[in-house]
Write a protein that holds these residues in place. Structure first.
Motif, PDB file in Angstrom:
ATOM      1  N   VAL A 262       0.830  -1.208   0.000  1.00  0.00           N
ATOM      2  CA  VAL A 262       0.000   0.000   0.000  1.00  0.00           C
ATOM      3  C   VAL A 262       0.864   1.258   0.000  1.00  0.00           C
ATOM      4  N   LEU A 263       1.933   1.256   0.781  1.00  0.00           N
ATOM      5  CA  LEU A 263       2.815   2.426   0.830  1.00  0.00           C
ATOM      6  C   LEU A 263       3.427   2.716  -0.530  1.00  0.00           C
ATOM      7  N   TYR A 264       3.861   1.686  -1.201  1.00  0.00           N
ATOM      8  CA  TYR A 264       4.559   1.876  -2.481  1.00  0.00           C
ATOM      9  C   TYR A 264       3.613   2.302  -3.595  1.00  0.00           C
ATOM     10  N   THR A 265       2.438   1.690  -3.661  1.00  0.00           N
ATOM     11  CA  THR A 265       1.534   1.937  -4.783  1.00  0.00           C
ATOM     12  C   THR A 265       0.593   3.111  -4.555  1.00  0.00           C
ATOM     13  N   SER A 266       0.120   3.291  -3.324  1.00  0.00           N
ATOM     14  CA  SER A 266      -0.917   4.292  -3.060  1.00  0.00           C
ATOM     15  C   SER A 266      -0.389   5.588  -2.457  1.00  0.00           C
ATOM     16  N   ILE A 267       0.819   5.582  -1.899  1.00  0.00           N
ATOM     17  CA  ILE A 267       1.356   6.794  -1.270  1.00  0.00           C
ATOM     18  C   ILE A 267       2.618   7.263  -1.979  1.00  0.00           C
ATOM     19  N   TYR A 268       3.600   6.385  -2.086  1.00  0.00           N
ATOM     20  CA  TYR A 268       4.872   6.788  -2.683  1.00  0.00           C
ATOM     21  C   TYR A 268       4.724   7.172  -4.156  1.00  0.00           C
ATOM     22  N   THR A 269       4.060   6.310  -4.937  1.00  0.00           N
ATOM     23  CA  THR A 269       3.952   6.561  -6.377  1.00  0.00           C
ATOM     24  C   THR A 269       3.213   7.859  -6.701  1.00  0.00           C
TER      25      THR A 269
ATOM     26  N   MET B 120       2.828  10.437  -4.711  1.00  0.00           N
ATOM     27  CA  MET B 120       3.521  11.550  -4.072  1.00  0.00           C
ATOM     28  C   MET B 120       4.712  12.038  -4.889  1.00  0.00           C
ATOM     29  N   LYS B 121       5.220  11.211  -5.778  1.00  0.00           N
ATOM     30  CA  LYS B 121       6.363  11.609  -6.598  1.00  0.00           C
ATOM     31  C   LYS B 121       6.054  12.834  -7.447  1.00  0.00           C
ATOM     32  N   ARG B 122       4.788  13.122  -7.687  1.00  0.00           N
ATOM     33  CA  ARG B 122       4.412  14.255  -8.519  1.00  0.00           C
ATOM     34  C   ARG B 122       3.929  15.451  -7.706  1.00  0.00           C
ATOM     35  N   TYR B 123       4.009  15.373  -6.383  1.00  0.00           N
ATOM     36  CA  TYR B 123       3.473  16.461  -5.566  1.00  0.00           C
ATOM     37  C   TYR B 123       4.435  16.971  -4.494  1.00  0.00           C
ATOM     38  N   SER B 124       5.340  16.129  -4.005  1.00  0.00           N
ATOM     39  CA  SER B 124       6.177  16.553  -2.894  1.00  0.00           C
ATOM     40  C   SER B 124       7.488  15.785  -2.903  1.00  0.00           C
ATOM     41  N   ILE B 125       8.547  16.460  -2.423  1.00  0.00           N
ATOM     42  CA  ILE B 125       9.841  15.792  -2.323  1.00  0.00           C
ATOM     43  C   ILE B 125       9.866  14.818  -1.155  1.00  0.00           C
ATOM     44  N   ALA B 126       8.821  14.814  -0.338  1.00  0.00           N
ATOM     45  CA  ALA B 126       8.749  13.855   0.769  1.00  0.00           C
ATOM     46  C   ALA B 126       8.620  12.423   0.268  1.00  0.00           C
ATOM     47  N   ASN B 127       8.428  12.231  -1.022  1.00  0.00           N
ATOM     48  CA  ASN B 127       8.312  10.872  -1.555  1.00  0.00           C
ATOM     49  C   ASN B 127       9.585  10.068  -1.309  1.00  0.00           C
ATOM     50  N   THR B 128      10.750  10.745  -1.261  1.00  0.00           N
ATOM     51  CA  THR B 128      12.004  10.021  -1.023  1.00  0.00           C
ATOM     52  C   THR B 128      12.020   9.417   0.367  1.00  0.00           C
ATOM     53  N   TRP B 129      11.506  10.124   1.341  1.00  0.00           N
ATOM     54  CA  TRP B 129      11.481   9.612   2.709  1.00  0.00           C
ATOM     55  C   TRP B 129      10.470   8.472   2.829  1.00  0.00           C
ATOM     56  N   VAL B 130       9.341   8.586   2.151  1.00  0.00           N
ATOM     57  CA  VAL B 130       8.363   7.496   2.156  1.00  0.00           C
ATOM     58  C   VAL B 130       8.935   6.270   1.454  1.00  0.00           C
ATOM     59  N   GLY B 131       9.637   6.489   0.350  1.00  0.00           N
ATOM     60  CA  GLY B 131      10.264   5.367  -0.336  1.00  0.00           C
ATOM     61  C   GLY B 131      11.330   4.681   0.497  1.00  0.00           C
ATOM     62  N   SER B 132      12.002   5.438   1.351  1.00  0.00           N
ATOM     63  CA  SER B 132      13.005   4.821   2.226  1.00  0.00           C
ATOM     64  C   SER B 132      12.339   3.943   3.281  1.00  0.00           C
TER      65      SER B 132
END
Length: 433
Positions: free
Chosen positions: A258-265, A267-279
């Motif tokens: 869920v984190l990878y498909t529904s939040i991280y993916t 978020m890559k187009r809206y905020s740089i916080a996607n890197t922290w979520v991906g980690s």
């Protein structure tokens, strides 16, 4: 009047004179009626090159209207009543050896030119057949290769490797069935997450050089087919983790999906916080391996996750540095694009954090003190490469850092395994119970 315009054409090193006739019907006091003229494009001869470069104008009035749709030939010894000027259409390209084939009919006896009978091969054009609708036919023999591409085989292998490290570092008893179920379930869940990621990012992957050759971009599989594949992998993988390992491992796998498909993916187009979520996504697989072996999580599992969490930043930030043009073109909010200085600082910061985290492993009875000493030179070199990347900020140092991270993680996992602090059989049974 029927004026004759000769044109010199150079072909294969020799000068050949090809005379063709352009017929023009002119009536005094009325608009001229012209027929379409076929122009043969060819390299300039030395004799006419000097005359050609003097003026770039358009044939006007003498032909009745502006014929800028054609590449005008070299007008040599032309005698016209009006002023004749030449101009090259800016949409046409001048080439040294033009790849144009044409057939010009003999119009000495007729006043018309049959354009339909002429054969012309255009330059830098798209074949009309490529724009037509084609029925998609799936090659069954190629399906394993397509599924391998959808699942991002190398990335899935790295996820399974970190899960194995978590399983091996746990103090539980080795069980072959739970081990195989953990590996299979983790691989299927990771493949499902990577497939969903590609389905959601088709419009953006097509704009990036690194991803424009993927299966869905090339139309080898439909999004429906890929979504069905992802659904099957996710359902089967989570079921294997739940019944083959334990519910905690399945819950961690579902959370990661869920984190990878529904939040991280997204978020890559809206905020740089996607890197922290991906980690965070990259830090969960070791926890899954630990939970599959012991059925619970402890301080050692958290430390394993912290190592993977910090490792993600020098790894991904150095990778994204060289991909800034692609990310910018696709509209991704990556740190390397939005805030390059922060990108370099974060990579250096977490490289230093890895030294501290690995030094704490003996304090949690996860490893012996030998691991702290063995991993220190490895982590120091990572800090050095991150420092060079921070100071220079060029593609050369980013590539060196990225390549070293690919060696750093397997080496660190190996040092963890050989430096593991083993416990007695009685302690293992206590942990299991």
């Amino acid at each position: 009047m029927f004026p004759v315009l000769p044109c010199s054409v150079k072909h294969h090193g020799s000068v050949k004179y090809l005379k063709y006739f352009i017929t023009i019907s002119r009536l005094k006091g009325s608009k001229s009626r012209t027929n379409s003229a076929k122009i043969l494009a060819a390299p300039l001869s030395p004799a006419t090159k000097s005359n050609y470069n003097e003026e770039n104008t358009t044939v006007k009035d003498s032909f009745g209207k502006n014929n800028s749709h054609y590449l005008n030939p070299i007008l040599k010894n032309a005698s016209l009543e009006e002023n004749v000027t030449t101009e090259i259409n800016p949409h046409l390209k001048i080439v040294s050896q033009p790849d144009v084939t044409t057939t010009v009919p003999d119009v000495s006896e007729t006043n018309t030119v049959n354009i339909e009978n002429d054969k012309i091969r255009l330059l830098n054009t798209v074949k009309p057949s490529d724009l037509d609708w084609h029925k998609q036919v799936i090659n069954i023999n190629e399906l394993p290769k397509y599924y391998k591409s959808l699942s991002k085989f190398r990335l899935t292998g790295l996820v399974v490797l970190t899960t194995l490290a978590g399983y091996g570092m746990s103090p539980g008893v080795f069980e072959p069935i739970s081990f195989l179920c953990m590996v299979t379930g983790t691989a299927l869940t990771s493949a499902a997450a990577n497939t969903v990621n590609q389905v959601l990012e088709v419009p953006y992957d097509s704009q990036m050089n690194r991803t424009k050759r993927r299966v869905l971009i090339r139309g080898l599989l439909t999004p429906l087919h890929a979504s069905t594949f992802a659904t099957c992998c996710a359902g089967i993988g989570l079921a294997i983790l739940y019944f083959g390992a334990n519910p905690l491992t399945a819950a961690l796998g579902a959370t990661n999906l869920v984190l990878y498909t529904s939040i991280y993916t997204p978020m890559k187009r809206y905020s740089i916080a996607n890197t922290w979520v991906g980690s965070v996504v990259g830090a969960i697989p070791p926890l899954m391996g630990w939970a599959a072996c012991t059925g619970s999580l402890s301080a050692g599992a958290i430390l394993m996750g912290a190592i993977l969490y910090s490792w993600q930043f020098p790894h991904f930030n150095s990778l994204s540095w060289a991909l800034r043009p692609d990310y910018s073109r696709a509209g991704y909010y990556m740190t390397s694009v939005v805030d390059p200085a922060l990108c370099r600082r974060v990579a250096l910061r977490h490289s230093i954090a890895l030294v501290a985290i690995c030094s704490c492993a003996p304090l949690l009875d996860l490893t012996t003190w030998a691991f702290a000493f063995d991993s220190f030179p490895l982590n120091c070199y990572l800090v050095y490469r991150s420092w060079k990347f921070y100071k220079e900020g060029d593609n050369q140092n980013s590539r060196k850092l990225f390549r070293f991270t690919l060696v750093h993680l397997p080496a660190l996992m190996f040092l963890l395994i050989i430096g593991k602090k083993y416990c007695s059989k009685n302690d293992k049974h206590e942990v299991v119970s």
